[in-house]
Design an enzyme around this catalytic site. Structure first.
Site, PDB file in Angstrom:
ATOM      1  N   ASP A   1       0.914  -1.220   0.019  1.00  0.00           N
ATOM      2  CA  ASP A   1      -0.028  -0.191  -0.045  1.00  0.00           C
ATOM      3  C   ASP A   1       0.805   1.145   0.015  1.00  0.00           C
ATOM      4  O   ASP A   1       1.894   1.350   0.662  1.00  0.00           O
ATOM      5  CB  ASP A   1      -1.009  -0.064   1.291  1.00  0.00           C
ATOM      6  CG  ASP A   1      -1.681   1.147   1.299  1.00  0.00           C
ATOM      7  OD1 ASP A   1      -2.565   1.352   0.408  1.00  0.00           O
ATOM      8  OD2 ASP A   1      -1.661   1.919   2.335  1.00  0.00           O
TER       9      ASP A   1
ATOM     10  N   HIS B   1      -3.785   1.922 -11.734  1.00  0.00           N
ATOM     11  CA  HIS B   1      -3.859   2.344 -10.816  1.00  0.00           C
ATOM     12  C   HIS B   1      -2.843   3.387 -10.450  1.00  0.00           C
ATOM     13  O   HIS B   1      -2.897   4.446  -9.905  1.00  0.00           O
ATOM     14  CB  HIS B   1      -4.145   1.272  -9.520  1.00  0.00           C
ATOM     15  CG  HIS B   1      -3.896   2.056  -8.051  1.00  0.00           C
ATOM     16  ND1 HIS B   1      -4.762   2.953  -7.575  1.00  0.00           N
ATOM     17  CD2 HIS B   1      -3.077   1.891  -7.267  1.00  0.00           C
ATOM     18  CE1 HIS B   1      -4.413   3.347  -6.308  1.00  0.00           C
ATOM     19  NE2 HIS B   1      -3.179   2.564  -6.055  1.00  0.00           N
TER      20      HIS B   1
END
Length: 304
Positions: free
Chosen positions: A146, A220
């Protein structure tokens, strides 16, 4: 520089607990007095459980700010933006106060949150409590690292906090945007690992970026890049942590910045399709079910 709430820029912990609170009293002087004591209470708890590396902060919702501090408002504090486009949306769910504690011990978070709620007493109503955790080596539940481009060290403070040159009254504070994502992991896990890597734009194991010449789609990583259309850096710090049980799972995403407009730009480039119809493809597999904007003042401002 004004003293900031250290939970804003603290390094990642193993456990977190975030409380959403609505104020139930018209006695704003009492609320101001109680909020002013929270950083000191967190410091006392940190000293008591020093091995747990406890930190935390309190933030005030954009809708409640003017009731609590009617004389002064951070210049860039606004509502969470309207991000509706196609099937993608991020519904606003404003709350008055947000209280977060993080440490390396679940029991310390629980004890600390109870102590803080006891202090706030009947002036507040708890609307949601969300325990969060560190997954594997800092990964989202999708299996990917992340926020691999998150700033490190002193850079975390520099990007997360307002500088005195920009706004002396609110120096040491931070604009905070919160999104509670619910993942569709069943659908995500039906993808092959190669397809997942194309969606994210990185290798799953190492986090290494995949060359745009290899990718067969907008990723993304491209849509969530920390640069605007003019290739200027977007200044923000992400303090994200997964949440979930066996029924539902997701990510509690928290974006801190001394420049609110940079976060708004970053959100829009993910949600709003560009001239080619491209948006962040990860949003096809996760939904932000609640979204809100806050301001986390400096300790000096809270106690003045």
């Amino acid at each position: 520089m004004a003293q900031a709430q250290k939970g804003i820029f603290a390094e990642p912990n193993l456990h977190g607990l975030t409380l959403s609170l609505n104020v139930m009293t018209d006695d704003v002087e009492s609320v101001r007095r109680k909020l002013a004591r929270i950083p000191a209470l967190l410091n006392e708890l940190d000293e008591r459980f020093s091995e747990a590396l406890l930190s935390g902060y309190v933030a005030i919702g954009s809708d409640y700010w003017d009731l609590l501090y009617p004389q002064q408002r951070p210049s860039q504090l606004g509502h969470f933006p309207d991000l509706r486009d196609g099937d993608r949306q991020a519904p606003r769910e404003p709350v008055d106060l947000l209280l977060t504690v993080r440490s390396d011990r679940f029991d310390v978070n629980y004890h600390s949150a109870r102590a803080l709620l006891e202090w706030l007493g009947h002036d507040v109503e708890l609307t949601e409590q969300l325990p969060t955790f560190r997954f594997m080596d800092g990964r989202d539940l999708t299996g990917f690292i992340d926020a691999p481009e998150n700033p490190r060290g002193i850079r975390r403070r520099q990007l997360a906090l307002i500088h005195a040159d920009d706004d002396p009254v609110f120096a040491g504070g931070s604009y905070l945007y919160v999104q509670k994502f619910r993942h569709d992991l069943r659908r995500w896990e039906q993808l092959t690992q190669e397809m997942q890597e194309f969606v994210i734009g990185r290798k799953k194991l190492t986090g290494e970026r995949i060359s745009e010449t290899v990718l067969q789609m907008v990723s993304h990583t491209q849509k969530a890049k920390l640069q605007n259309e003019q290739e200027q850096p977007l200044r923000m710090l992400r303090q994200n942590m997964p949440w979930g049980d066996m029924r539902e799972q997701g990510l509690l995403a928290m974006y801190f910045s001394g420049h609110s407009r940079d976060v708004l730009q970053w959100l829009k480039q993910r949600y709003i399709a560009d001239e080619n119809g491209d948006y962040d493809p990860l949003l096809d597999y996760t939904e932000a079910v609640s979204n809100a904007a806050f301001f986390a003042p400096s300790v000096d401002f809270l106690t003045q």
